[in-house]
Write an enzyme that holds these catalytic residues in place. Structure first.
Site, PDB file in Angstrom:
ATOM      1  N   SER A   1       0.773  -1.316  -0.158  1.00  0.00           N
ATOM      2  CA  SER A   1       0.093  -0.001   0.152  1.00  0.00           C
ATOM      3  C   SER A   1       0.906   1.157   0.029  1.00  0.00           C
ATOM      4  CB  SER A   1      -1.150  -0.176   1.176  1.00  0.00           C
ATOM      5  OG  SER A   1      -2.051  -1.112   0.909  1.00  0.00           O
ATOM      6  N   ALA A   2       2.106   1.220   0.038  1.00  0.00           N
ATOM      7  CA  ALA A   2       2.768   2.472  -0.216  1.00  0.00           C
ATOM      8  C   ALA A   2       2.910   2.902  -1.678  1.00  0.00           C
ATOM      9  CB  ALA A   2       4.323   2.114   0.272  1.00  0.00           C
TER      10      ALA A   2
END
Length: 398
Positions: free
Chosen positions: A118-119
């Site tokens: 999710s970065a």
């Protein structure tokens, strides 16, 4: 003496056979240590090419930094201890634009590309910010203005601002360990898990079109839902008139001076998983953080507007954050344009992915840290706090 067979060399390096790693277990320990570095062998991907011919700087020995100690709980720990406890695969530390330390776990090289999970959302936000700076995205416009296929979904009357800040009212929960339900269907749509026997998974677009509104209104509490960020990737494609990967290569990756090609996972229709599928080297991830630290500049040229960066790093609703579920591990935080703000005195902000992926920017310390990990659990709030304590310590040491 003959050289060992490749399978034996692999097992000696990782403790298991390559054939043991499958789509059904690639996010689980111990197989995730290899899988997070070799996603393209398991899931379809699309290339984001770097400019050919750029040379990388030699590695910087982290030995002195690894020996430093700092308070942890009731005692102290060295930086090396914390890297082990957080299942670290690689760390790059930049100070005032210069790389001051590289750490690589065994079998991780300077060319290894690791999944961001999710970065990725924060990178996607930068790409969307470029289009916003071009005047091609209106953050107050409804999502359906750009993606008419979502006019019967929860996203129909959600604004681009709502998806940027995770304030869409959506009947969806991030249940990482649940093999059933909408989150499992979401993973199958992205080809991240095996399909059910005899089942053809939805495309990402079809899955997004099936999601319905939650109980409240949009623009309410912070509600973390990864599909919001896949919607943003589709908005980028529609607003730019290009494939996401082509636009990202031309307007972010190559101007940034990235040294290695990146790639991103795609579904069966070629739609990129902009909510979690980016894969890149730690140094190139750090370069994104440095560009954000410099207000949108890299290599003497503007990548994204200063207004977008300032909005990302200083705005966002504290009230919406307090009403959300992440308040417990980041009580002074806020969320804006898919980046987290720490609320600390240095104004630090960061990107975060499951299993311990971070891009941490401390403007006052002029420091950027890119960190890849293969933590056994997707979410561990204690390890989040430990990682943030590590970054705060690095800001004082470097």
């Amino acid at each position: 003496m003959t050289d060992p067979a490749p399978s034996s060399a692999f097992e000696a390096a990782y403790g298991f056979a390559r054939s043991d790693v499958r789509l059904g277990n690639w996010r689980q320990a111990p197989w995730n240590v290899w899988a997070f570095r070799h996603v393209s062998e398991l899931i379809p991907t699309a290339l984001i090419p770097a400019t050919p011919g750029l040379t990388e700087y030699p590695p910087v020995d982290p030995a002195d930094l690894l020996e430093q100690t700092f308070p942890v709980g009731d005692g102290t720990a060295s930086v090396a201890d914390v890297l082990r406890r957080t299942s670290t695969d690689a760390v790059v530390v930049m100070k005032s634009g210069r790389i001051v330390a590289d750490y690589h776990a065994p079998n991780f090289t300077a060319q290894s590309r690791h999944i961001l999970f999710s970065a990725s959302k924060s990178v996607t936000s930068v790409v969307a910010g470029i289009l916003y700076s071009d005047g091609l995205i209106d953050v107050d416009a409804p999502v359906s203005h750009y993606i008419p296929e979502l006019k019967s979904s929860a996203f129909a009357d959600a604004r681009i601002r709502d998806i940027l800040d995770m304030r869409v009212s959506l009947d969806f929960e991030e249940t990482y360990q649940d093999p059933r339900g909408d989150f499992a269907r979401y993973r199958r749509a992205g080809l991240l898990e095996p399909s059910k026997l005899g089942d053809t998974p939805d495309s990402l677009l079809a899955f997004l079109a099936s999601l319905q509104k939650g109980a409240g209104d949009h623009d309410g509490p912070f509600h973390y839902c990864s599909p919001n960020s896949d919607v943003l990737g589709l908005v980028v494609e529609r607003a730019s008139g290009q494939r996401f990967t082509d636009f990202a290569a031309a307007r972010l990756w190559q101007p940034l001076g990235a040294r290695q090609d990146a790639y991103i996972t795609v579904d069966a229709a070629g739609t990129p998983r902009t909510g979690g599928g980016f894969c890149m080297t730690p140094r190139d991830l750090a370069r994104i953080g440095e560009m954000m630290r410099l207000g949108g500049m890299a290599n003497g040229r503007r990548i994204v507007s200063q207004d977008w960066v300032s909005d990302t790093t200083t705005n966002g609703s504290a009230e919406a954050w307090r009403a959300g579920k992440f308040f417990e591990w980041l009580p002074e935080g806020r969320y804006r344009n898919k980046w987290y703000q720490t609320g600390n005195a240095n104004g630090a902000f960061f990107a975060l992915g499951i299993h311990g992926q971070y891009l941490y920017v401390d403007p006052r310390a002029e420091m950027v840290v890119a960190k890849f990990s293969s933590q056994p659990e997707p979410v561990d709030n204690n390890l989040k706090r430990l990682n943030l304590a590590l970054f705060d310590t690095l800001a004082r040491l470097c």
